[in-house]
Design a protein around this motif. Structure first.
Motif, PDB file in Angstrom:
ATOM      1  N   TRP A   1      20.300 -56.126   2.573  1.00  0.00           N
ATOM      2  CA  TRP A   1      20.143 -56.134   4.678  1.00  0.00           C
ATOM      3  C   TRP A   1      20.563 -56.821   5.206  1.00  0.00           C
ATOM      4  O   TRP A   1      21.204 -56.793   6.187  1.00  0.00           O
ATOM      5  N   SER A   2      20.029 -58.216   4.524  1.00  0.00           N
ATOM      6  CA  SER A   2      19.572 -58.998   5.912  1.00  0.00           C
ATOM      7  C   SER A   2      20.689 -60.090   6.036  1.00  0.00           C
ATOM      8  O   SER A   2      21.142 -60.159   6.781  1.00  0.00           O
ATOM      9  N   THR A   3      22.339 -59.686   5.312  1.00  0.00           N
ATOM     10  CA  THR A   3      23.425 -60.282   5.558  1.00  0.00           C
ATOM     11  C   THR A   3      24.313 -59.177   6.106  1.00  0.00           C
ATOM     12  O   THR A   3      25.194 -59.581   7.155  1.00  0.00           O
ATOM     13  N   ALA A   4      23.745 -58.353   6.236  1.00  0.00           N
ATOM     14  CA  ALA A   4      24.916 -56.712   6.391  1.00  0.00           C
ATOM     15  C   ALA A   4      25.004 -57.198   7.975  1.00  0.00           C
ATOM     16  O   ALA A   4      26.243 -56.827   8.891  1.00  0.00           O
ATOM     17  N   PRO A   5      23.848 -57.172   8.785  1.00  0.00           N
ATOM     18  CA  PRO A   5      24.643 -57.099  10.719  1.00  0.00           C
ATOM     19  C   PRO A   5      25.414 -58.066  10.635  1.00  0.00           C
ATOM     20  O   PRO A   5      25.964 -57.894  12.243  1.00  0.00           O
ATOM     21  N   GLU A   6      25.761 -59.724  10.530  1.00  0.00           N
ATOM     22  CA  GLU A   6      25.562 -60.589  10.806  1.00  0.00           C
ATOM     23  C   GLU A   6      27.808 -60.310  10.648  1.00  0.00           C
ATOM     24  O   GLU A   6      28.342 -61.399  10.453  1.00  0.00           O
ATOM     25  N   LEU A   7      27.824 -59.788   9.333  1.00  0.00           N
ATOM     26  CA  LEU A   7      29.557 -59.398   8.974  1.00  0.00           C
ATOM     27  C   LEU A   7      29.450 -58.461   9.995  1.00  0.00           C
ATOM     28  O   LEU A   7      31.577 -58.882   9.894  1.00  0.00           O
TER      29      LEU A   7
END
Length: 151
Positions: free
Chosen positions: A76-82
């Motif tokens: 989850w840690s990278t998903a929003p920034e994508l």
């Protein structure tokens, strides 16, 4: 050799009920996405398995629809920034995305049941003072237990 805990060895407390929401960067025609807009856009999916349908995919399948997964990430840690600067959509737990301060957080354009966030521990830690303190801190931050302790 370490074994798996039996269900009877576990204790838990429901911390809160949660719902899913959408995070996206490019604005839609209104405040919330329509089902057509949701299905037309590419999606980010968080899963460690290559072919892992989620409750989101299951709910869409019951309606006769399928979302188009463009990017799959294992955490989850990278998903929003994508989603920034793209037309991608991330569907995630509302509390994990609504506070980010970027993008648009919107309700889902289809019905999906809420789900519990649960704190679980092994029964041998029930009376451990440090563990009891930690569980109490987590409950306080989460707003207190909603369902009481369960075996």
């Amino acid at each position: 050799m370490l074994g798996r805990a039996r269900r009877s060895d576990l204790r838990s407390t429901t911390l809160f009920g949660e719902t899913f929401a959408c995070l996206f960067d490019q604005p839609s025609d209104g405040d919330a996405l329509t089902l057509e807009e949701y299905l037309a856009r590419p999606h980010v999916r968080v899963t460690v398995a290559l072919q892992d349908d989620s409750e989101i995919d299951d709910a869409l399948a019951r309606l006769g629809h399928k979302r188009r997964i463009a990017v799959q990430v294992p955490h989850w840690s990278t998903a929003p920034e994508l989603i920034m600067g793209t037309d991608l959509i991330l569907t995630a737990a509302r509390r994990s995305i609504e506070h980010l301060g970027y993008g648009h957080c919107s309700a889902l354009p289809f019905r999906l049941n809420s789900f519990p966030f649960v704190q679980t521990w092994h029964r041998r830690r029930y009376n451990d003072p440090a563990h009891r303190w930690l569980r109490a801190q987590i409950e306080a931050i989460a707003g207190g237990p909603e369902g009481g302790e369960r075996a």
